[in-house]
Design a protein around this motif. Sequence first.
Motif, PDB file in Angstrom:
ATOM      1  N   VAL A 236      17.216  27.497  42.033  1.00 60.55           N
ATOM      2  CA  VAL A 236      18.473  26.768  42.204  1.00 60.55           C
ATOM      3  C   VAL A 236      19.193  27.177  43.490  1.00 60.55           C
ATOM      4  N   ASP A 237      19.035  28.435  43.895  1.00 59.71           N
ATOM      5  CA  ASP A 237      19.688  28.906  45.123  1.00 59.71           C
ATOM      6  C   ASP A 237      18.871  28.611  46.372  1.00 59.71           C
TER       7      ASP A 237
ATOM      8  N   ASP B 143      12.107  17.439  35.910  1.00 58.83           N
ATOM      9  CA  ASP B 143      11.452  16.351  36.618  1.00 58.83           C
ATOM     10  C   ASP B 143      12.247  15.908  37.852  1.00 58.83           C
ATOM     11  N   ASP B 144      12.738  16.874  38.608  1.00 59.40           N
ATOM     12  CA  ASP B 144      13.410  16.550  39.876  1.00 59.40           C
ATOM     13  C   ASP B 144      13.218  17.706  40.839  1.00 59.40           C
ATOM     14  N   TRP B 145      13.407  17.409  42.109  1.00 55.43           N
ATOM     15  CA  TRP B 145      13.253  18.411  43.165  1.00 55.43           C
ATOM     16  C   TRP B 145      14.536  19.217  43.333  1.00 55.43           C
ATOM     17  N   VAL B 146      14.389  20.484  43.644  1.00 52.85           N
ATOM     18  CA  VAL B 146      15.547  21.305  43.994  1.00 52.85           C
ATOM     19  C   VAL B 146      16.212  20.764  45.254  1.00 52.85           C
ATOM     20  N   ILE B 147      15.435  20.160  46.153  1.00 56.32           N
ATOM     21  CA  ILE B 147      16.029  19.627  47.394  1.00 56.32           C
ATOM     22  C   ILE B 147      16.990  18.475  47.118  1.00 56.32           C
TER      23      ILE B 147
ATOM     24  N   ASN C 292      22.051  18.173  46.142  1.00 54.80           N
ATOM     25  CA  ASN C 292      23.293  17.514  46.548  1.00 54.80           C
ATOM     26  C   ASN C 292      23.585  16.266  45.719  1.00 54.80           C
ATOM     27  N   SER C 293      22.544  15.663  45.157  1.00 57.43           N
ATOM     28  CA  SER C 293      22.735  14.480  44.313  1.00 57.43           C
ATOM     29  C   SER C 293      22.988  14.851  42.857  1.00 57.43           C
ATOM     30  N   LEU C 294      22.697  16.092  42.521  1.00 50.74           N
ATOM     31  CA  LEU C 294      22.792  16.539  41.129  1.00 50.74           C
ATOM     32  C   LEU C 294      24.049  17.354  40.849  1.00 50.74           C
ATOM     33  N   VAL C 295      24.608  17.946  41.881  1.00 52.07           N
ATOM     34  CA  VAL C 295      25.786  18.816  41.743  1.00 52.07           C
ATOM     35  C   VAL C 295      26.874  18.292  42.675  1.00 52.07           C
ATOM     36  N   ASP C 296      28.071  18.200  42.180  1.00 52.57           N
ATOM     37  CA  ASP C 296      29.150  17.590  42.947  1.00 52.57           C
ATOM     38  C   ASP C 296      29.944  18.629  43.726  1.00 52.57           C
TER      39      ASP C 296
ATOM     40  N   MET D 115      26.121  23.587  49.610  1.00 56.93           N
ATOM     41  CA  MET D 115      25.170  22.506  49.383  1.00 56.93           C
ATOM     42  C   MET D 115      23.967  22.687  50.320  1.00 56.93           C
ATOM     43  N   LEU D 116      22.956  21.844  50.146  1.00 60.34           N
ATOM     44  CA  LEU D 116      21.770  21.932  50.998  1.00 60.34           C
ATOM     45  C   LEU D 116      21.997  21.260  52.339  1.00 60.34           C
TER      46      LEU D 116
END
Length: 486
Positions: free
Chosen positions: A340-341, A378-382, A385-389, A394-395
């Motif tokens: 996650v980091d 079923d998602d990329w760590v990259i 930014n779309s998953l966390v507001d 951010m990345l």
Amino acid sequence: MQGKFNHIFWVAIISLFIWTGCKEPVEVMVPIGDDGQVFAIDTEDSKIPYIVIDTRGASIPYEPGVVAQMKIYEEKKLIQTQRIDIEYRGKTSFRLSDKKGFNFETIDDAGEGTDVSLLGLPKEEDWRLIGHVVNVSEKYIWDRSLIYNPVAYELSNRIGKYASRGKLVEIEVNGEYMGVYFLCEKLKRDSQRIDIKSLNASSTNLTGGYILKIDKADAGPEHDGAPLSYFLNNWDDDARYTAQNSFRSQYDINRNVITFPPFAPPYHTNQYLETYFMYEYPNAEDITDAQEAYIANYLHEFETALIQDNFGAGQRTYANYIEIGSFVDYFIINELCRNVDGYRLSTFLVKDRDGKLAMGPVWDFNIGFDEGGRIPMDDWVINYNSLVDRDPWMLPFWWTRLMEDPVFRQALKTRWTSLRSGPLSNANLQNLVAETAKYLQDNEAVTRNYAKWEVSKDRTYEQAILDLQNFLSQRANWMDGRIGAF
């Protein structure tokens, strides 16, 4: 002689207690090393190295460190005694965890750093002791398996990309048993670690070597000697970027030119848009103005090329600036381990003299694997930014942009396919976890650690290992499908 006296003293106390409390005295075995050192816990016949750290009554600070004596035992036999300078480490983990981590430097009698080999690892002076996060009052644990970091670093080393090497150990500090830790190398420039050319104030070739870090900010030397209470509550310093410790990308996380000034107060409204690059080597105190200007301009030219290249027309001038293979491998390890980091914190970048920018080494997986709940299986760590507001960290835009390049995706596919038939096969992933856990279990270190740190019995150690193995298989299989479709 002093150690022998202490041994006799403690035996006498225990014998007296049992004589007066029972009708007949009972012989009690006191755990000691072969030099007479009394241990805080009986490791019985464990083969896991046991480390005794003694600051001679001094409190351990956050920074700078305090002098201590370190003894290393194997099967209760003293194999090494070393003077060290020790301090607490970490930011969020330091504040949240009751099981603190430590930085230490091996020093000589004059207090100067000296290169030393520990447990067969290459000689150096800077080391880390990393434990898992345990919060007693709120009753939670990160990484019940105790092996997230050792497993992730070993995976990187097995695919040929250096990561911090180390040994699982048990430690006691000032007579208190602290549990299982990972004794490992600090990531730094060294011929046996990050092997890049040196760069100092007299260097005329400005091209390298550099080590940069995308991370939370360091408190800074102005806070040296502050009380522990300061560091336990200094959340603002994590986001206190300055012209002395870093430079900022000229582009935001959405690939737009940033129009507001850098180095605003911590957690300002637009911080989530920014990416700062911290000076790791040369460090903020040593880097020259010319070196700062060179590396900042190099990063800007890379980012500009990455944004402006027309991949459809076969244009990818960004490749003139980066070692694509290192980006591919960094992606593979962080995604497989669902770190996650990854990419946005504890993220190292290296540029050697006359070389290109390289990603890595990987670092810090304490909220990775099956602990990485912010990222779906079923998602990329990259896609963070779309998953966390609007997380303060951010990345950078690099990764989603790289995945738009068919050449980068093909390089990723080729490399992943090759690794899946070798070091990253399901069998090898399962075996690495099983063998690492078995080492701790067979030597009863898991039992001793959780006798000290258990806060919830909602999941056994055996279940944690099974969960970790299942996660890796599921994650790798999911990546097979996604990457195979490139």
